[in-house]
Write a protein that holds these residues in place. Sequence first.
Motif, short mmCIF file in Angstrom:
data_model
loop_
_atom_site.label_atom_id
_atom_site.label_comp_id
_atom_site.label_asym_id
_atom_site.label_seq_id
_atom_site.Cartn_x
_atom_site.Cartn_y
_atom_site.Cartn_z
N ASN A 28 -0.29 -0.37 -10.79
CA ASN A 28 1.03 -1.00 -10.70
C ASN A 28 2.09 0.02 -10.28
N HIS A 29 1.63 1.19 -9.83
CA HIS A 29 2.54 2.21 -9.33
C HIS A 29 1.92 2.87 -8.10
N LEU A 30 2.77 3.51 -7.31
CA LEU A 30 2.33 4.03 -6.03
C LEU A 30 3.27 5.13 -5.56
N VAL A 31 2.72 6.18 -4.97
CA VAL A 31 3.52 7.18 -4.28
C VAL A 31 3.60 6.72 -2.83
N THR A 32 4.81 6.57 -2.31
CA THR A 32 4.97 6.05 -0.95
C THR A 32 4.55 7.07 0.09
N SER A 33 4.24 6.59 1.28
CA SER A 33 3.94 7.43 2.42
C SER A 33 4.96 7.11 3.50
N LYS A 34 5.82 8.06 3.81
CA LYS A 34 6.89 7.86 4.80
C LYS A 34 7.78 6.67 4.41
N GLY A 35 7.95 6.47 3.10
CA GLY A 35 8.81 5.39 2.61
C GLY A 35 8.18 4.01 2.61
N ARG A 36 6.89 3.94 2.90
CA ARG A 36 6.22 2.63 2.99
C ARG A 36 5.49 2.28 1.70
N ALA A 37 5.56 1.01 1.35
CA ALA A 37 4.83 0.48 0.20
C ALA A 37 4.54 -1.00 0.44
N LEU A 38 3.39 -1.44 -0.03
CA LEU A 38 2.97 -2.83 0.15
C LEU A 38 2.38 -3.32 -1.17
N MET A 39 2.80 -4.51 -1.59
CA MET A 39 2.21 -5.15 -2.76
C MET A 39 1.65 -6.49 -2.31
N ILE A 40 0.40 -6.77 -2.66
CA ILE A 40 -0.24 -8.02 -2.30
C ILE A 40 -0.28 -8.91 -3.54
N LEU A 41 0.25 -10.13 -3.38
CA LEU A 41 0.33 -11.10 -4.48
C LEU A 41 -0.53 -12.31 -4.20
N GLN A 42 -0.97 -12.96 -5.27
CA GLN A 42 -1.68 -14.23 -5.17
C GLN A 42 -1.01 -15.24 -6.09
N SER A 43 -0.67 -16.37 -5.54
CA SER A 43 -0.09 -17.44 -6.35
C SER A 43 -1.13 -17.94 -7.34
#
Length: 50
Positions: A28-43
């Motif tokens: 539930n945490h992440l170090v960004t790469s070049k300011g990028r981050a992606l979270m994948i959700l499922q309804s």
Amino acid sequence: MHFSVLGPATMLGVDNGGANNLQKFQNNHLVTSKGRALMILQSNGAKRAD
């Protein structure tokens, strides 16, 4: 960056798009790469109450 979900969804994973990324996708945490981050959700199928 820390992620959380409020509401009728489940977090499936996170990523930063970095070719050398060794972080676990299920965190539930992440170090960004070049300011990028992606979270994948499922309804979870619940409908929103209006």
